[in-house]
Design a protein around this motif. Structure first.
Motif, PDB file in Angstrom:
ATOM      1  N   SER A  82       0.842  -1.195   0.000  1.00 43.24           N
ATOM      2  CA  SER A  82       0.000   0.000   0.000  1.00 43.24           C
ATOM      3  C   SER A  82       0.884   1.255   0.000  1.00 43.24           C
ATOM      4  O   SER A  82       1.778   1.367  -0.826  1.00 43.24           O
ATOM      5  N   GLU A 106      -0.075  -3.318  -4.390  1.00 43.61           N
ATOM      6  CA  GLU A 106      -1.125  -2.313  -4.548  1.00 43.61           C
ATOM      7  C   GLU A 106      -0.697  -0.918  -4.076  1.00 43.61           C
ATOM      8  O   GLU A 106      -1.349  -0.304  -3.223  1.00 43.61           O
ATOM      9  N   LEU A 122     -10.753   6.675  -9.010  1.00 39.36           N
ATOM     10  CA  LEU A 122     -10.327   6.463  -7.631  1.00 39.36           C
ATOM     11  C   LEU A 122      -9.643   7.704  -7.069  1.00 39.36           C
ATOM     12  O   LEU A 122      -9.902   8.099  -5.924  1.00 39.36           O
ATOM     13  N   LEU A 149     -12.241   2.186  -1.354  1.00 33.38           N
ATOM     14  CA  LEU A 149     -11.302   1.164  -1.836  1.00 33.38           C
ATOM     15  C   LEU A 149     -11.966  -0.202  -2.014  1.00 33.38           C
ATOM     16  O   LEU A 149     -11.302  -1.153  -2.433  1.00 33.38           O
ATOM     17  N   ASN A 150     -13.242  -0.302  -1.676  1.00 36.82           N
ATOM     18  CA  ASN A 150     -13.949  -1.589  -1.698  1.00 36.82           C
ATOM     19  C   ASN A 150     -13.360  -2.572  -0.700  1.00 36.82           C
ATOM     20  O   ASN A 150     -13.380  -3.790  -0.918  1.00 36.82           O
ATOM     21  N   VAL A 151     -12.810  -2.054   0.389  1.00 33.59           N
ATOM     22  CA  VAL A 151     -12.251  -2.889   1.446  1.00 33.59           C
ATOM     23  C   VAL A 151     -13.310  -3.091   2.519  1.00 33.59           C
ATOM     24  O   VAL A 151     -13.785  -2.123   3.125  1.00 33.59           O
ATOM     25  N   THR A 196      -1.186  -7.377  -7.056  1.00 30.09           N
ATOM     26  CA  THR A 196      -2.494  -6.832  -6.677  1.00 30.09           C
ATOM     27  C   THR A 196      -3.435  -7.975  -6.310  1.00 30.09           C
ATOM     28  O   THR A 196      -3.174  -9.138  -6.602  1.00 30.09           O
ATOM     29  N   THR A 200      -9.762  -3.524  -5.971  1.00 32.70           N
ATOM     30  CA  THR A 200      -9.899  -2.090  -6.223  1.00 32.70           C
ATOM     31  C   THR A 200      -9.463  -1.798  -7.654  1.00 32.70           C
ATOM     32  O   THR A 200      -8.267  -1.784  -7.952  1.00 32.70           O
ATOM     33  N   HIS A 226      -6.654  -6.167  -0.010  1.00 36.48           N
ATOM     34  CA  HIS A 226      -5.754  -5.085  -0.442  1.00 36.48           C
ATOM     35  C   HIS A 226      -4.328  -5.368   0.013  1.00 36.48           C
ATOM     36  O   HIS A 226      -3.387  -5.175  -0.760  1.00 36.48           O
TER      37      HIS A 226
END
Length: 251
Positions: A82, A106, A122, A149-151, A196, A200, A226
């Protein structure tokens, strides 16, 4: 130079520096990599602002990169997840002669994905969230960020102090501006791996752009979180192969 607190696992083999991301810490981010201590010297620093390293009033990826370069000593494999991936890439550009291989997971290097639809979407969503959200309402700020982030992560309430500290650090970041020096990295000879998890789309765009520009190996562990390194063996085996290949090329 500010001395960072570090986790250290293993006492022999190639040196591997592991750089954690924003809502995490060294020990938690790389818990699944501790099993590699039988073959590597693993060094996982707590970035500034993450106890027990010194506190900071804002996250500065360039300053963090300088800190990481110091840990590379006379040569190391570099891994970042990240925002730690952005830090790792900036560190690698500062001292390419000290980097044996580079692995990033990612990285939110959104400027490097500019012009690709999902990356642009994003970047806009994150910028608008940071501009509109109340940075003192840590739970709401983090929940909104993770949603973008769709986390899917349920935040504990009340927030434990380490997580509150991490979210406070996050509020000072500017992810839509955290590009990396791709031209400088493309000119280096060490092997590069970009990983990845497929969750996301904007990060997929960024990874695709970086892989193309850096001539990096691109691996998708579809359906992973992620923080892809948390899947354990599948990621670890890819990392081992990457490091082993780099070591053989140096002989």
């Amino acid at each position: 130079m500010t001395a960072l607190a570090t986790e250290r696992w293993g006492d022999h083999g190639p040196r591997v520096v592991l750089v954690h991301g924003s809502l995490n810490s060294a020990a938690a981010a790389f818990a699944e990599q501790q099993v590699l201590a039988d073959r590597y010297q693993l060094i996982a620093p707590y970035r500034r602002g993450y106890a027990p390293s010194p506190s900071t009033d804002r996250v500065d990826p360039d300053r963090d990169a300088v800190d990481v370069v110091d840990l590379l000593a006379d040569g190391a494999h570099l891994v970042g997840t990240s925002m730690g991936g952005v830090v790792a890439m900036r560190a690698a550009a500062l001292a390419p002669e000290k980097v044996r291989s580079l692995t990033v997971i990612e990285p939110p290097a959104l400027p490097n994905g500019a012009g690709r639809p999902a990356a642009d979407k994003l970047a806009t969503a994150i910028r608008e969230h940071f501009e509109a959200a109340d940075p003192t309402d840590l739970e709401t700020f983090a929940a909104g960020f993770l949603d973008i982030l769709n986390v899917r992560m349920q935040l504990p309430s009340p927030l434990p102090p380490p997580l509150a500290e991490a979210i406070g650090n996050l509020t000072t970041e500017r992810p839509w501006l955290t590009g990396v020096p791709a031209d400088a990295l493309a000119a280096t000879s060490f092997p590069k791996l970009i990983v990845t998890g497929g969750g996301t789309p904007g990060f997929e765009d960024v990874a695709d752009a970086l892989a193309q520009e850096l001539h990096a190996k691109r691996v998708l562990f579809d359906g992973s979180p992620h923080a892809v390194q948390r899947i354990g063996d599948r990621f670890n085996n890819e990392l081992i192969a990457h490091i082993t290949s780099a070591e053989k090329a140096m002989v």
